[in-house]
Design a protein around this motif. Structure first.
Motif, short mmCIF file in Angstrom:
data_model
loop_
_atom_site.label_atom_id
_atom_site.label_comp_id
_atom_site.label_asym_id
_atom_site.label_seq_id
_atom_site.Cartn_x
_atom_site.Cartn_y
_atom_site.Cartn_z
N ASN A 64 30.93 41.02 81.64
CA ASN A 64 31.34 39.63 81.76
C ASN A 64 30.12 38.70 81.61
OD1 ASN A 64 31.52 37.34 83.89
ND2 ASN A 64 33.64 37.87 83.44
N ASP A 65 30.28 37.56 80.93
CA ASP A 65 29.15 36.67 80.69
C ASP A 65 28.50 36.15 81.97
OD1 ASP A 65 31.48 35.29 81.16
OD2 ASP A 65 31.09 33.70 79.71
N ALA A 66 29.34 35.84 82.95
CA ALA A 66 28.80 35.32 84.21
C ALA A 66 28.04 36.41 84.96
CB ALA A 66 29.91 34.76 85.09
N ASN A 67 28.52 37.64 84.85
CA ASN A 67 27.81 38.76 85.48
C ASN A 67 26.47 39.00 84.80
OD1 ASN A 67 29.96 39.02 87.16
ND2 ASN A 67 30.66 40.99 86.38
N ALA A 68 26.44 38.83 83.48
CA ALA A 68 25.18 38.98 82.76
C ALA A 68 24.17 37.95 83.25
CB ALA A 68 25.41 38.85 81.26
N ALA A 69 24.64 36.72 83.43
CA ALA A 69 23.74 35.66 83.92
C ALA A 69 23.22 36.00 85.31
CB ALA A 69 24.45 34.31 83.91
N ALA A 70 24.10 36.52 86.17
CA ALA A 70 23.68 36.88 87.53
C ALA A 70 22.63 38.00 87.49
CB ALA A 70 24.89 37.32 88.36
N MET A 71 22.85 38.93 86.60
CA MET A 71 21.90 40.03 86.44
C MET A 71 20.54 39.49 85.98
SD MET A 71 22.56 43.56 86.22
CE MET A 71 23.67 44.16 84.96
N GLY A 72 20.54 38.55 85.05
CA GLY A 72 19.30 37.93 84.59
C GLY A 72 18.58 37.24 85.75
N GLU A 73 19.38 36.56 86.55
CA GLU A 73 18.83 35.84 87.70
C GLU A 73 18.20 36.81 88.70
OE1 GLU A 73 17.67 32.57 88.77
OE2 GLU A 73 19.28 32.39 87.29
N MET A 74 18.84 37.97 88.87
CA MET A 74 18.35 38.97 89.82
C MET A 74 17.07 39.61 89.33
SD MET A 74 20.34 42.11 91.67
CE MET A 74 21.17 42.70 90.20
N MET A 75 17.01 39.88 88.00
CA MET A 75 15.85 40.60 87.49
C MET A 75 14.67 39.69 87.19
SD MET A 75 17.49 43.72 85.34
CE MET A 75 15.89 44.51 85.30
N TYR A 76 14.97 38.47 86.74
CA TYR A 76 13.87 37.63 86.25
C TYR A 76 13.87 36.21 86.80
CZ TYR A 76 14.16 41.44 82.84
OH TYR A 76 14.23 42.66 82.24
N GLY A 77 14.87 35.84 87.59
CA GLY A 77 15.00 34.45 88.02
C GLY A 77 14.76 34.25 89.50
N CYS A 78 15.40 33.23 90.07
CA CYS A 78 15.09 32.87 91.46
C CYS A 78 15.79 33.77 92.46
CB CYS A 78 15.38 31.40 91.72
SG CYS A 78 17.04 30.92 91.40
N ALA A 79 16.61 34.71 91.98
CA ALA A 79 17.21 35.67 92.91
C ALA A 79 16.46 37.00 92.89
CB ALA A 79 18.69 35.89 92.58
N LYS A 80 15.28 36.97 92.26
CA LYS A 80 14.47 38.18 92.16
C LYS A 80 14.21 38.77 93.54
CE LYS A 80 10.57 39.63 89.32
NZ LYS A 80 9.62 39.17 88.29
N GLY A 81 14.53 40.04 93.70
CA GLY A 81 14.30 40.69 94.99
C GLY A 81 15.42 40.51 95.99
N MET A 82 16.39 39.66 95.67
CA MET A 82 17.50 39.48 96.61
C MET A 82 18.56 40.56 96.39
SD MET A 82 18.33 35.43 96.82
CE MET A 82 17.04 34.21 97.04
N LYS A 83 19.17 41.00 97.49
CA LYS A 83 20.20 42.04 97.44
C LYS A 83 21.60 41.44 97.52
CE LYS A 83 17.67 45.94 97.87
NZ LYS A 83 17.57 46.73 96.65
N HIS A 84 21.68 40.21 98.04
CA HIS A 84 22.98 39.59 98.27
C HIS A 84 22.96 38.15 97.80
CE1 HIS A 84 24.38 42.83 101.04
NE2 HIS A 84 23.10 42.93 101.32
N PHE A 85 23.58 37.87 96.67
CA PHE A 85 23.65 36.48 96.24
C PHE A 85 24.85 36.28 95.31
CE2 PHE A 85 22.21 36.74 91.83
CZ PHE A 85 21.60 37.98 91.81
N ILE A 86 25.15 35.01 95.07
CA ILE A 86 26.25 34.65 94.18
C ILE A 86 25.72 33.62 93.20
CG2 ILE A 86 28.53 33.55 94.05
CD1 ILE A 86 29.12 34.56 96.85
N THR A 87 26.03 33.78 91.91
CA THR A 87 25.70 32.72 90.96
C THR A 87 26.99 32.03 90.54
OG1 THR A 87 25.89 34.20 89.06
CG2 THR A 87 23.72 33.96 90.02
N ILE A 88 26.91 30.72 90.42
CA ILE A 88 28.06 29.93 89.98
C ILE A 88 27.61 29.10 88.78
CG2 ILE A 88 29.75 28.17 90.65
CD1 ILE A 88 30.10 30.35 92.58
#
Lengths: 319, 319
Positions: free
Chosen positions: A112-136
């Motif tokens: 899913n496109d939104a899941n891809a964005a969340a994954m990007g955020e987790m690996m390279y963005g401001c959610a780096k290192g977080m285990k629990h977050f939501i992107t909207i």
């Protein structure tokens, strides 16, 4: 030979963006094609191939690539298919991953496109290192990606995380795409802001507003933003209302998965504090005490399209 | 020596139930004490000890026990504490797990009571073998446990899964316990059914109803059920409305985590089809097409207290 690059592709409603990405999350080369100019999926894939081939040449050819990661609306990570995406031209169930693999001779993973964005955020963005977050994603529509314990939530069938379609005003505003009433997307999207503008201008015919200088086609979330920044009262009310509905929905999401952060993306976030302040206020006001003043509400620091390309490419390293 | 038994304890708002459980999920011996007759937590634990000791003797004494699993309102699996539980007598933060360990000399794991019930359902009930499901307890309040990929969702702080407090009627009915307006619990609980009854009877003073034969104190979800079964129109409307609000909320939960099933527990489920039919109808009506006709909506086959005791005991085997 140690392959070092992946292709990340983000299929959007209007534009498909893609890039060659290295393992450190750098997009080395990128390009784009329109998403909806090809009636047949095979022609779309051919157009993609024609553009990606020269990019791949720049890093030594397809031999240097591990695989393809792709994000698309209604993309299903389990089946590799795009199923009944309302904003894409190809109807029914499209076996996107296998069609891509056949043409590119590279293994392809779809999500899913939104899941891809969340994954990007987790690996390279401001959610780096977080285990629990939501992107909207607050764009033309409202997309979402949910991460729990460091993993994307995809549910039993691969379709989890459609928070834009949750109902926050039962019996409320009609969503023309889905036919549902009162969904978050009907309010907290660019389309929703435009509808709120038309409603407020129509319901308050005697109230002056800079927004009255625009034709109905010019009434976009951008014009509302510009008028709000000039102190226009109705324009400010529009963001206040949008933030109220969004904040109420976010409170519900927090009480579901108790994330450390909620990361907001997309066009509407250009409104900055006009949107952030009422959103945070109404989120907090709708949380029971154990959740209050804990959740970081932040705007993404990645460009939306970069996050999706990076997140899609991350599927390749992950597999 | 191979220890074969665990203690499972379910701390409810009124009653605390506990049992000696074997590894196959059989409750061999059980008993109960009131939850709210001890002003000091130490006295409550002493009362528990006095009751559990003779049960343990029947399986060969405490030496035969691996440990204690405990479910309690606002119980936190990370910290072993009960934090600000509105329905319990002990205020503030109670270090329940360590107090239990000190007294019983057995390792103790604590979790949220609704999560314990979900765990019991997953290990021994109708969610056996499922990786993605949600349990909703419709009792005095509305509790919930969420399982994704076979794991309880506890969030970054241990408090995830408070679905009873999500807002489904913004600005709606006041929840006297939390001060919030329009939460699911304000409608789809025994308390909520009673309030709906009072509202409908007050708002339709000229409409005949069997419910008018009861004093205001007698207007409970049980009396509403009995009147509905006798064909009373207002009583039937009460369940129709309760199912509508619940169904809308369930649709939102489905679009969050896309579970295979939603398992309903608790006193209100005695209403059977009076509740199930409108709930299912309104859940389906609020789902976008990719989610429709997929989610099993079922009543738990375990006794509520058994599920919680079993689920609590499962924490012991799990650790």
């Amino acid at each position: 030979m140690n392959k070092k690059y992946a292709i990340g592709i983000d299929v959007g409603g209007t534009t498909t963006k893609f890039g060659i990405v290295d393992q450190h999350g750098h997009i080395l080369f990128q390009d784009r094609i329109p998403s909806n100019e090809h009636d047949f999926i095979e022609d779309f894939i051919e157009a993609l191939y024609d553009k990606i081939h020269p990019l791949a040449e720049q890093v030594g050819g397809f031999d240097q690539l591990v695989g393809i990661g792709m994000g698309a609306p209604n993309g299903n990570v389990y089946t590799g298919t795009i199923e009944y995406a309302p904003n894409l031209k190809w109807k029914g169930i499209i076996p996107m991953a296998s069609l891509m693999t056949n043409r590119f001779k590279l293994s392809t993973r779809l999500t899913n496109d939104a899941n891809a964005a969340a994954m990007g955020e987790m690996m390279y963005g401001c959610a780096k290192g977080m285990k629990h977050f939501i992107t909207i994603t607050l764009g033309t529509g409202v997309g979402s990606g949910i991460v729990i314990d460091g993993k994307m939530v995809v549910g039993h069938d691969g379709f989890a995380g459609e928070l834009g379609h949750t109902i926050i005003r039962p019996g409320g505003r009609l969503h023309k795409g889905t036919g549902m009433r009162g969904s978050l997307e009907a309010y907290a999207s660019a389309t929703g802001v435009r509808e709120t503008a038309i409603e407020l201008l129509t319901e308050n015919p005697d109230q002056d507003s800079l927004l009255r200088n625009y034709t109905i086609n010019e009434l976009t979330s951008e014009t509302v933003y510009h008028c709000a920044m000039q102190g226009d009262r109705i324009a400010n009310e529009i963001f206040e209302f949008t933030g109220k509905v969004l904040g109420e929905s976010l409170a519900n999401f927090v009480m579901f998965s108790s994330p450390e952060a909620i990361v907001l993306f997309g066009g509407l976030t250009k409104a900055g504090n006009l949107l952030m302040i009422p959103t945070r206020q109404h989120m907090e006001a709708n949380l029971i005490p154990i959740f209050r003043n804990k959740v970081k509400l932040i705007f993404s620091s990645l460009k939306e399209s970069d996050a999706a390309i990076l997140g899609a490419s991350a599927l390749v390293w992950d597999s």
